[in-house]
Design an enzyme around this catalytic site. Sequence first.
Site, PDB file in Angstrom:
ATOM      1  N   ASP A 149      35.849  42.801  43.711  1.00 36.02           N
ATOM      2  CA  ASP A 149      36.157  42.026  42.509  1.00 36.02           C
ATOM      3  C   ASP A 149      35.056  42.225  41.472  1.00 36.02           C
ATOM      4  OD1 ASP A 149      37.858  40.243  41.131  1.00 36.02           O
ATOM      5  OD2 ASP A 149      36.569  38.544  41.623  1.00 36.02           O
ATOM      6  N   GLU A 150      35.403  42.088  40.183  1.00 32.61           N
ATOM      7  CA  GLU A 150      34.444  42.228  39.078  1.00 32.61           C
ATOM      8  C   GLU A 150      33.656  43.528  39.206  1.00 32.61           C
ATOM      9  OE1 GLU A 150      34.785  40.306  36.668  1.00 32.61           O
ATOM     10  OE2 GLU A 150      35.697  38.489  37.484  1.00 32.61           O
ATOM     11  N   THR A 174      42.083  39.441  39.660  1.00 36.20           N
ATOM     12  CA  THR A 174      41.706  38.802  40.918  1.00 36.20           C
ATOM     13  C   THR A 174      42.936  38.354  41.695  1.00 36.20           C
ATOM     14  OG1 THR A 174      39.599  38.079  39.964  1.00 36.20           O
ATOM     15  CG2 THR A 174      40.343  36.945  41.947  1.00 36.20           C
ATOM     16  N   GLN A 214      33.205  45.930  37.315  1.00 32.81           N
ATOM     17  CA  GLN A 214      32.443  46.418  36.158  1.00 32.81           C
ATOM     18  C   GLN A 214      30.938  46.209  36.346  1.00 32.81           C
ATOM     19  OE1 GLN A 214      34.514  43.814  36.025  1.00 32.81           O
ATOM     20  NE2 GLN A 214      33.506  42.071  35.038  1.00 32.81           N
TER      21      GLN A 214
END
Length: 207
Positions: free
Chosen positions: A88-89, A16, A91
Site C-alpha cells: 500500500d502507498e 486501498t 509511492q
Amino acid sequence: MAKLYFYYSAMNAGKTTTLLQSAHNYRERGMRVALLTPRLDHRAGVGRVASRIGLSADAIAFDRNDDLLARIRALVDGDGSLHCVLVDEAQFLSQAQVWQLSEVVDALRIPVLCYGLRTDFRGELFEGSRHLLAWADELTEIKTICHTGKKATMTVRVDEQGYAVQDGPQVEIGGNERYVSVSRAEFKRIVRGEGRIEPVQPPLPLV
C-alpha cells in the site's frame, strides 16, 4: 509466472479498497499473503491498512531504509509458502526498495502488487512511482473522477479555504481535508491561481 504490478491513480480512487479485495481473494483460496505499508502513513495506526469505505487489515510496517527482499525472504523461511505480496502507498518506496521487490518476483517467484499515487501535488513523480513505472511488468490505472466530470489524473494539496498549496514538502500525510483529485485541465487552472477548488461533496446514500 510471477510479475511486478503497479496499480496507480490520483487520490481517492479506491487503491486501498482494491488491495484489500485482492488480499481477500487470495486468502479465500487458502493462499498466504503479506501486506506491507509505509510506517510514515499512520492515519489508521502503524501497521494498519484502511480504506475510506471502512475495510481494514493488519500489515507489516516498513521504513524507507528497510530491505524488503530480506523481510519477505524471512517470512518465507519462517512460515513456508507465500503466494503474494501487496504494498500500500507504494509511492513512498525508495528506488532500492522497488528493486528489492523486483527481486522478490524474479528470485523468489512471488508476485508483488503495488498500489500508489503516480504524482504529487506539484504534478511530479514520486520516487517509488517513477521506478515502478520504469520496472513493473504490468501497469494499471485505477480511475476516478474530477468534480468537473472529467477523469481525474492529478492531485492538488489545498488549504483550509480550498486554495491550492504550491509550497511545502513532497510528503505530507493527509486525506480528503488536504488533497483533492482533479483533471489535468483543472489542475492547471487551480495552480495558476484562478480560483479555489470546489469542495468535495459527500457521497449520496444508497437507496
